[in-house]
Design a protein around this motif. Structure first.
Motif, PDB file in Angstrom:
ATOM      1  N   LEU A  67       6.619  -2.511   1.074  1.00  0.00           N
ATOM      2  CA  LEU A  67       5.792  -1.311   1.163  1.00  0.00           C
ATOM      3  C   LEU A  67       6.506  -0.090   0.600  1.00  0.00           C
ATOM      4  N   GLY A  68       7.808  -0.064   0.683  1.00  0.00           N
ATOM      5  CA  GLY A  68       8.583   1.047   0.151  1.00  0.00           C
ATOM      6  C   GLY A  68      10.007   0.960   0.634  1.00  0.00           C
ATOM      7  N   SER A  69      10.727   2.069   0.503  1.00  0.00           N
ATOM      8  CA  SER A  69      12.089   2.139   1.017  1.00  0.00           C
ATOM      9  C   SER A  69      12.389   3.573   1.401  1.00  0.00           C
ATOM     10  N   LEU A  70      13.320   3.735   2.310  1.00  0.00           N
ATOM     11  CA  LEU A  70      13.687   5.067   2.767  1.00  0.00           C
ATOM     12  C   LEU A  70      14.301   5.856   1.624  1.00  0.00           C
ATOM     13  N   PRO A  77      -1.129   2.352  -1.622  1.00  0.00           N
ATOM     14  CA  PRO A  77      -2.287   3.153  -1.222  1.00  0.00           C
ATOM     15  C   PRO A  77      -2.400   3.242   0.298  1.00  0.00           C
ATOM     16  N   PRO A  78      -3.197   4.201   0.795  1.00  0.00           N
ATOM     17  CA  PRO A  78      -3.388   4.319   2.246  1.00  0.00           C
ATOM     18  C   PRO A  78      -3.844   3.029   2.905  1.00  0.00           C
ATOM     19  N   ALA A  79      -4.651   2.219   2.201  1.00  0.00           N
ATOM     20  CA  ALA A  79      -5.142   0.973   2.787  1.00  0.00           C
ATOM     21  C   ALA A  79      -4.002   0.017   3.111  1.00  0.00           C
ATOM     22  N   ALA A  80      -2.954   0.033   2.310  1.00  0.00           N
ATOM     23  CA  ALA A  80      -1.809  -0.838   2.573  1.00  0.00           C
ATOM     24  C   ALA A  80      -1.067  -0.384   3.824  1.00  0.00           C
ATOM     25  N   TRP A  81      -0.917   0.924   3.973  1.00  0.00           N
ATOM     26  CA  TRP A  81      -0.269   1.457   5.174  1.00  0.00           C
ATOM     27  C   TRP A  81      -1.108   1.160   6.418  1.00  0.00           C
ATOM     28  N   ALA A  82      -2.426   1.271   6.281  1.00  0.00           N
ATOM     29  CA  ALA A  82      -3.302   0.961   7.413  1.00  0.00           C
ATOM     30  C   ALA A  82      -3.215  -0.519   7.773  1.00  0.00           C
ATOM     31  N   ALA A  83      -3.138  -1.383   6.760  1.00  0.00           N
ATOM     32  CA  ALA A  83      -2.999  -2.816   7.022  1.00  0.00           C
ATOM     33  C   ALA A  83      -1.700  -3.103   7.759  1.00  0.00           C
ATOM     34  N   ALA A  84      -0.655  -2.403   7.385  1.00  0.00           N
ATOM     35  CA  ALA A  84       0.617  -2.565   8.093  1.00  0.00           C
ATOM     36  C   ALA A  84       0.473  -2.123   9.542  1.00  0.00           C
ATOM     37  N   ALA A 186       7.803   4.472  14.961  1.00  0.00           N
ATOM     38  CA  ALA A 186       8.673   5.534  14.466  1.00  0.00           C
ATOM     39  C   ALA A 186       9.627   5.010  13.398  1.00  0.00           C
ATOM     40  N   THR A 187      10.219   3.854  13.633  1.00  0.00           N
ATOM     41  CA  THR A 187      11.114   3.271  12.633  1.00  0.00           C
ATOM     42  C   THR A 187      10.362   3.018  11.339  1.00  0.00           C
ATOM     43  N   PHE A 188       9.137   2.535  11.457  1.00  0.00           N
ATOM     44  CA  PHE A 188       8.338   2.197  10.286  1.00  0.00           C
ATOM     45  C   PHE A 188       7.994   3.426   9.452  1.00  0.00           C
ATOM     46  N   GLU A 193       6.618  10.568   6.855  1.00  0.00           N
ATOM     47  CA  GLU A 193       5.703  11.186   7.805  1.00  0.00           C
ATOM     48  C   GLU A 193       4.311  11.370   7.212  1.00  0.00           C
ATOM     49  N   GLU A 194       4.232  11.489   5.897  1.00  0.00           N
ATOM     50  CA  GLU A 194       2.941  11.716   5.249  1.00  0.00           C
ATOM     51  C   GLU A 194       1.999  10.516   5.395  1.00  0.00           C
ATOM     52  N   HIS A 195       2.546   9.346   5.748  1.00  0.00           N
ATOM     53  CA  HIS A 195       1.707   8.151   5.904  1.00  0.00           C
ATOM     54  C   HIS A 195       1.453   7.803   7.362  1.00  0.00           C
ATOM     55  N   LEU A 196       1.914   8.647   8.276  1.00  0.00           N
ATOM     56  CA  LEU A 196       1.769   8.340   9.698  1.00  0.00           C
ATOM     57  C   LEU A 196       0.301   8.207  10.095  1.00  0.00           C
ATOM     58  N   ASP A 197      -0.560   9.088   9.599  1.00  0.00           N
ATOM     59  CA  ASP A 197      -1.984   9.022   9.953  1.00  0.00           C
ATOM     60  C   ASP A 197      -2.612   7.707   9.497  1.00  0.00           C
ATOM     61  N   ASP A 198      -2.218   7.225   8.301  1.00  0.00           N
ATOM     62  CA  ASP A 198      -2.760   5.954   7.801  1.00  0.00           C
ATOM     63  C   ASP A 198      -2.328   4.795   8.701  1.00  0.00           C
ATOM     64  N   VAL A 199      -1.060   4.809   9.099  1.00  0.00           N
ATOM     65  CA  VAL A 199      -0.540   3.741   9.958  1.00  0.00           C
ATOM     66  C   VAL A 199      -1.261   3.744  11.302  1.00  0.00           C
ATOM     67  N   ILE A 200      -1.428   4.922  11.878  1.00  0.00           N
ATOM     68  CA  ILE A 200      -2.089   5.016  13.181  1.00  0.00           C
ATOM     69  C   ILE A 200      -3.557   4.598  13.074  1.00  0.00           C
TER      70      ILE A 200
END
Length: 248
Positions: A67-70, A77-84, A186-188, A193-200
């Motif tokens: 999905l990415g790296s620190l 895309p947001p859909a991938a973060w939401a799937a995670a 939080a670790t994920f 932080e910009e993708h936190l809403d998608d994950v939630i």
């Protein structure tokens, strides 16, 4: 013939890749025990265990792309973060593993360790005192009662692989156990932080954002010195020190 790629190597463990096979060499076989047991239990896609001969564990590569790296912007895309997020929720809803461990440490012990590490960071001059003090204040929100969940324990975004909007594999389960679900979230999202809403959104339930931010501070404070001592750079843009600065 495939080349040998050193994925990670330090004094505690090393991971090598040869073609589609990963070889994990770990001085602590208890970590490997947990990894093998967790992958057999979790309701999410994981690598296949090919063979084990201590101190080496051989596992298959998982399909898809990390999905990415620190420290680097994610192009997913947001859909991938939401799937995670949905896959993480599935993990957290699974029956608890039969071992404790993971991110389920005693909170009083964790707070004491954090205070000791904060003191070392300041007295050694590794980080400015005001940065440490502010993040220690933010971290306090993490020390509250929580219901144990089946947690990954080291759910960095580089450990989650996707293909489009489907999670194809989650790797590195050696820290799995009974822990705080918000620690995984939080670790994920650390440094992203910009993708936190998608994950939630994918996770499917409300979470306490103050606790998420608290765990960002806890994790960053506890690891920055270790990272620097083991050849990593927590001061790189977007990494742990920037995460701490974002709380100022």
């Amino acid at each position: 013939m495939d080349e040998v790629e050193v994925v990670v190597a330090h004094s505690e463990r090393a991971t090598l890749r040869v073609g589609d096979v990963f070889l994990k060499v770990d001085a602590d076989q208890a970590r490997i025990d947990v990894e093998v047991r967790a992958m057999a239990l979790v309701p999410v896609p994981t690598p296949e265990v090919l063979w084990r001969k201590p101190p080496v564990l051989a596992i298959s590569a998982v399909p898809g792309t990390a999905l990415g790296s620190l420290g680097e912007p994610s192009t997913m895309p947001p859909a991938a973060w939401a799937a995670a997020g949905a896959a993480i929720r599935k993990l957290h809803d699974a029956p608890l593993p039969p071992w404790p461990g993971g991110a389920g440490r005693d909170l009083a012990e964790l707070a004491a360790d954090l205070d000791s590490e904060c003191e070392r960071l300041v007295t050694s001059g590794f980080l400015p005192a005001d940065l440490v003090t502010r993040n220690r204040q933010v971290a306090e929100a993490a020390f509250r009662p929580w219901t144990p969940a089946f947690t990954h324990g080291d759910l960095q975004i580089a450990h989650v692989f996707v293909d489009g909007d489907e999670v194809t594999g989650i790797i590195d389960w050696s820290e799995a156990g009974r822990g705080d679900a918000l620690y995984d979230l939080a670790t994920f999202t650390l440094g992203h932080e910009e993708h936190l809403d998608d994950v939630i959104a994918g996770y499917g339930t409300d979470v306490d954002l103050d606790v998420i931010r608290a765990w960002w501070s806890v994790r960053s404070l506890l690891v920055v010195r270790w990272l620097a001592e083991h050849g990593f750079d927590p001061f790189a843009p977007g990494c742990e020190v920037d995460v701490l600065r974002s709380r100022m």
